[in-house]
Motif scaffolding. Structure first.
Motif, PDB file in Angstrom:
ATOM      1  N   THR A 158      11.811 -20.500  31.874  1.00 23.02           N
ATOM      2  CA  THR A 158      11.331 -21.205  33.052  1.00 23.02           C
ATOM      3  C   THR A 158      12.227 -20.856  34.240  1.00 23.02           C
ATOM      4  O   THR A 158      13.331 -20.325  34.078  1.00 23.02           O
ATOM      5  CB  THR A 158      11.360 -22.717  32.842  1.00 23.02           C
ATOM      6  N   LEU A 159      11.762 -21.183  35.435  1.00 25.72           N
ATOM      7  CA  LEU A 159      12.577 -20.968  36.622  1.00 25.72           C
ATOM      8  C   LEU A 159      13.874 -21.766  36.529  1.00 25.72           C
ATOM      9  O   LEU A 159      14.940 -21.279  36.933  1.00 25.72           O
ATOM     10  CB  LEU A 159      11.796 -21.370  37.874  1.00 25.72           C
ATOM     11  N   ALA A 160      13.804 -22.982  35.986  1.00 24.48           N
ATOM     12  CA  ALA A 160      15.014 -23.795  35.850  1.00 24.48           C
ATOM     13  C   ALA A 160      16.038 -23.092  34.962  1.00 24.48           C
ATOM     14  O   ALA A 160      17.246 -23.108  35.250  1.00 24.48           O
ATOM     15  CB  ALA A 160      14.659 -25.165  35.282  1.00 24.48           C
ATOM     16  N   GLU A 161      15.571 -22.446  33.894  1.00 22.29           N
ATOM     17  CA  GLU A 161      16.483 -21.732  33.003  1.00 22.29           C
ATOM     18  C   GLU A 161      17.080 -20.500  33.679  1.00 22.29           C
ATOM     19  O   GLU A 161      18.278 -20.208  33.537  1.00 22.29           O
ATOM     20  CB  GLU A 161      15.745 -21.345  31.714  1.00 22.29           C
ATOM     21  N   ILE A 162      16.254 -19.764  34.437  1.00 21.32           N
ATOM     22  CA  ILE A 162      16.761 -18.598  35.169  1.00 21.32           C
ATOM     23  C   ILE A 162      17.777 -19.040  36.210  1.00 21.32           C
ATOM     24  O   ILE A 162      18.838 -18.425  36.381  1.00 21.32           O
ATOM     25  CB  ILE A 162      15.601 -17.835  35.838  1.00 21.32           C
ATOM     26  N   GLU A 164      12.932 -10.067  33.172  1.00 24.16           N
ATOM     27  CA  GLU A 164      14.317  -9.599  33.199  1.00 24.16           C
ATOM     28  C   GLU A 164      15.247 -10.547  32.452  1.00 24.16           C
ATOM     29  O   GLU A 164      16.209 -10.119  31.817  1.00 24.16           O
ATOM     30  CB  GLU A 164      14.770  -9.451  34.647  1.00 24.16           C
ATOM     31  N   HIS A 165      14.959 -11.840  32.542  1.00 23.14           N
ATOM     32  CA  HIS A 165      15.847 -12.844  31.942  1.00 23.14           C
ATOM     33  C   HIS A 165      15.281 -13.431  30.649  1.00 23.14           C
ATOM     34  O   HIS A 165      15.788 -14.439  30.163  1.00 23.14           O
ATOM     35  CB  HIS A 165      16.108 -13.968  32.954  1.00 23.14           C
ATOM     36  N   SER A 166      14.285 -12.775  30.091  1.00 24.68           N
ATOM     37  CA  SER A 166      13.614 -13.363  28.928  1.00 24.68           C
ATOM     38  C   SER A 166      14.411 -13.233  27.638  1.00 24.68           C
ATOM     39  O   SER A 166      14.231 -13.998  26.708  1.00 24.68           O
ATOM     40  CB  SER A 166      12.233 -12.721  28.742  1.00 24.68           C
ATOM     41  N   ALA A 180      16.510 -11.949  43.178  1.00 24.14           N
ATOM     42  CA  ALA A 180      15.358 -11.853  44.070  1.00 24.14           C
ATOM     43  C   ALA A 180      14.361 -10.882  43.464  1.00 24.14           C
ATOM     44  O   ALA A 180      14.737  -9.859  42.899  1.00 24.14           O
ATOM     45  CB  ALA A 180      15.774 -11.388  45.464  1.00 24.14           C
ATOM     46  N   GLY A 181      13.094 -11.224  43.581  1.00 21.05           N
ATOM     47  CA  GLY A 181      12.046 -10.355  43.051  1.00 21.05           C
ATOM     48  C   GLY A 181      10.803 -11.157  42.748  1.00 21.05           C
ATOM     49  O   GLY A 181      10.725 -12.362  43.032  1.00 21.05           O
ATOM     50  N   SER A 182       9.813 -10.495  42.171  1.00 22.89           N
ATOM     51  CA  SER A 182       8.593 -11.208  41.813  1.00 22.89           C
ATOM     52  C   SER A 182       8.890 -12.196  40.688  1.00 22.89           C
ATOM     53  O   SER A 182       9.803 -11.986  39.882  1.00 22.89           O
ATOM     54  CB  SER A 182       7.500 -10.237  41.382  1.00 22.89           C
ATOM     55  N   ARG A 183       8.131 -13.262  40.653  1.00 25.43           N
ATOM     56  CA  ARG A 183       8.327 -14.281  39.614  1.00 25.43           C
ATOM     57  C   ARG A 183       8.218 -13.671  38.231  1.00 25.43           C
ATOM     58  O   ARG A 183       9.069 -13.908  37.361  1.00 25.43           O
ATOM     59  CB  ARG A 183       7.277 -15.386  39.786  1.00 25.43           C
ATOM     60  N   ASP A 184       7.200 -12.849  38.015  1.00 25.08           N
ATOM     61  CA  ASP A 184       6.993 -12.281  36.686  1.00 25.08           C
ATOM     62  C   ASP A 184       8.102 -11.312  36.308  1.00 25.08           C
ATOM     63  O   ASP A 184       8.541 -11.268  35.153  1.00 25.08           O
ATOM     64  CB  ASP A 184       5.626 -11.596  36.618  1.00 25.08           C
ATOM     65  N   ALA A 185       8.573 -10.513  37.285  1.00 26.12           N
ATOM     66  CA  ALA A 185       9.638  -9.553  36.994  1.00 26.12           C
ATOM     67  C   ALA A 185      10.933 -10.273  36.636  1.00 26.12           C
ATOM     68  O   ALA A 185      11.650  -9.852  35.714  1.00 26.12           O
ATOM     69  CB  ALA A 185       9.848  -8.633  38.184  1.00 26.12           C
ATOM     70  N   LEU A 186      11.244 -11.356  37.349  1.00 24.98           N
ATOM     71  CA  LEU A 186      12.466 -12.097  37.055  1.00 24.98           C
ATOM     72  C   LEU A 186      12.381 -12.776  35.695  1.00 24.98           C
ATOM     73  O   LEU A 186      13.367 -12.826  34.947  1.00 24.98           O
ATOM     74  CB  LEU A 186      12.738 -13.130  38.145  1.00 24.98           C
ATOM     75  N   ARG A 187      11.217 -13.293  35.361  1.00 27.36           N
ATOM     76  CA  ARG A 187      11.063 -13.925  34.048  1.00 27.36           C
ATOM     77  C   ARG A 187      11.220 -12.893  32.939  1.00 27.36           C
ATOM     78  O   ARG A 187      11.850 -13.157  31.912  1.00 27.36           O
ATOM     79  CB  ARG A 187       9.699 -14.613  33.947  1.00 27.36           C
ATOM     80  N   LYS A 224      19.757 -21.678  36.241  1.00 22.27           N
ATOM     81  CA  LYS A 224      21.027 -22.033  35.606  1.00 22.27           C
ATOM     82  C   LYS A 224      21.800 -20.794  35.182  1.00 22.27           C
ATOM     83  O   LYS A 224      23.023 -20.743  35.280  1.00 22.27           O
ATOM     84  CB  LYS A 224      20.777 -22.941  34.405  1.00 22.27           C
ATOM     85  N   GLU A 225      21.073 -19.778  34.716  1.00 21.92           N
ATOM     86  CA  GLU A 225      21.729 -18.565  34.236  1.00 21.92           C
ATOM     87  C   GLU A 225      22.386 -17.785  35.374  1.00 21.92           C
ATOM     88  O   GLU A 225      23.530 -17.345  35.259  1.00 21.92           O
ATOM     89  CB  GLU A 225      20.695 -17.680  33.528  1.00 21.92           C
ATOM     90  N   VAL A 226      21.664 -17.629  36.511  1.00 21.93           N
ATOM     91  CA  VAL A 226      22.179 -16.748  37.559  1.00 21.93           C
ATOM     92  C   VAL A 226      23.246 -17.409  38.423  1.00 21.93           C
ATOM     93  O   VAL A 226      24.030 -16.698  39.078  1.00 21.93           O
ATOM     94  CB  VAL A 226      21.052 -16.193  38.443  1.00 21.93           C
ATOM     95  N   ILE A 227      23.288 -18.740  38.456  1.00 27.33           N
ATOM     96  CA  ILE A 227      24.320 -19.382  39.278  1.00 27.33           C
ATOM     97  C   ILE A 227      25.543 -19.760  38.471  1.00 27.33           C
ATOM     98  O   ILE A 227      26.531 -20.260  39.020  1.00 27.33           O
ATOM     99  CB  ILE A 227      23.781 -20.631  40.006  1.00 27.33           C
ATOM    100  N   ALA A 228      25.496 -19.534  37.153  1.00 21.60           N
ATOM    101  CA  ALA A 228      26.641 -19.904  36.300  1.00 21.60           C
ATOM    102  C   ALA A 228      27.881 -19.081  36.660  1.00 21.60           C
ATOM    103  O   ALA A 228      27.778 -17.926  37.053  1.00 21.60           O
ATOM    104  CB  ALA A 228      26.263 -19.683  34.852  1.00 21.60           C
TER     105      ALA A 228
END
Length: 294
Positions: A284-288, A219-221, A210-217, A290-294
């Motif tokens: 992308t959001l799709a990539e994030i 964080e997971h970049s 959870a967080g801003s779109r830019d912060a999550l991108r 997949k990563e966080v629900i794995a």
């Protein structure tokens, strides 16, 4: 601002929500994503007060939300709930009157909103005669006509063609800009990524991110970079600490083991005098997802 904290819910001994908490800020669009059965609809119904929680709190502007507070909410369920035998304009105006609007103001609000949603020529049509996409627009109008302070929308873009998606997205952005806190769920991750300010990802009844779109991108970049060269970029493959993901002539997409490895590539490209562009690549959001629900 709508705040959920420590929300839990069980059915028959099976916990479907476990310590769910996040914030839906005023003037922002919050995308709520997760797979089927993840807990999105249950969470939304608890926020609305139509489903009891086992524990936790739902607060509006810092205090526990009451029935009176929830009259300031607008809700669009995933299943359509309009009266099929009513005319579109009359139906939406009727819903505004239920929230205390005068007949004249209710009619004015309904007609202006339906026009904004592209349904001005359907005001006199019965709801049951509308296409599924137009019924979806009318359902959105039903949630918005009383100018709510909090909007909760379950799959608002379902069944809409690309042009209708843009229209509805524009309406939601306008409502957020006017001060509303907007929470919407969607399986269309590309739409969520384009539209939302904040993201909440849920899986198996728990919040995974959870967080801003830019912060999550950010964080997971990781350390993925794109180099566009005016010459052949094949030399990137030979650099230590570099794993080339995609390559085509002067284009190279690569992962670096650390920042120094990426900077070495940039310095060499600059020394060669053929850099057209060099930039980190965000997922992308799709990539994030997949990563966080794995």
């Amino acid at each position: 601002m709508l705040e959920l904290s420590g929300i839990t819910k069980s059915y028959g001994g099976r916990r479907v929500l476990d310590d769910v908490g996040f914030t839906v800020a005023d003037r922002r669009l919050t995308g709520f994503v997760g797979g089927n059965g993840a807990g999105k609809t249950t969470t939304m119904r608890i926020a609305l007060g139509v489903l009891a929680k086992d524990a936790g709190s739902v607060r509006l502007d810092g205090t526990e939300a009451t029935t009176a507070d929830r009259r300031r909410f607008g809700y669009m369920p995933e299943e359509r709930g309009l009266y099929p035998k009513m005319k579109v304009g009359e139906h939406i105006a009727y819903l505004a009157r239920l929230h205390g609007y005068s007949k004249a103001d209710a009619t004015q609000n309904a007609e202006a909103l339906l026009d904004r949603l592209g349904l001005s020529e359907r005001l006199g049509d019965y709801v049951e005669t509308l296409s599924l996409g137009n019924q979806q627009r009318a359902q959105i109008a039903a949630a918005l006509v009383h100018e709510p302070e909090v909007l909760i929308l379950d799959e608002p873009f379902s069944g809409l063609d690309p042009l209708a998606v843009d229209v509805v997205a524009g309406v939601l952005q306008e409502r957020a800009a006017s001060g509303a806190a907007v929470l919407f769920s969607s399986h269309q991750l590309d739409v969520v990524e384009r539209l939302c300010d904040d993201l909440v990802i849920i899986a198996d009844g728990t919040i995974r991110a959870a967080g801003s779109r830019d912060a999550l991108r950010a964080e997971h970049s990781g350390r993925r970079y794109e180099l566009v060269s005016r010459g052949d970029a094949g030399w990137v493959r030979e650099q230590p600490g570099i794993d080339v993901v995609d390559f085509d002539g002067g284009y190279a997409l690569f992962d670096a083991t650390d920042d120094e490895a990426a900077q070495r590539v940039l310095r060499r490209a600059v020394d060669r005098g053929d850099v057209a562009s060099f930039a980190p690549q965000h997922p992308t959001l799709a990539e994030i997802f997949k990563e966080v629900i794995a």
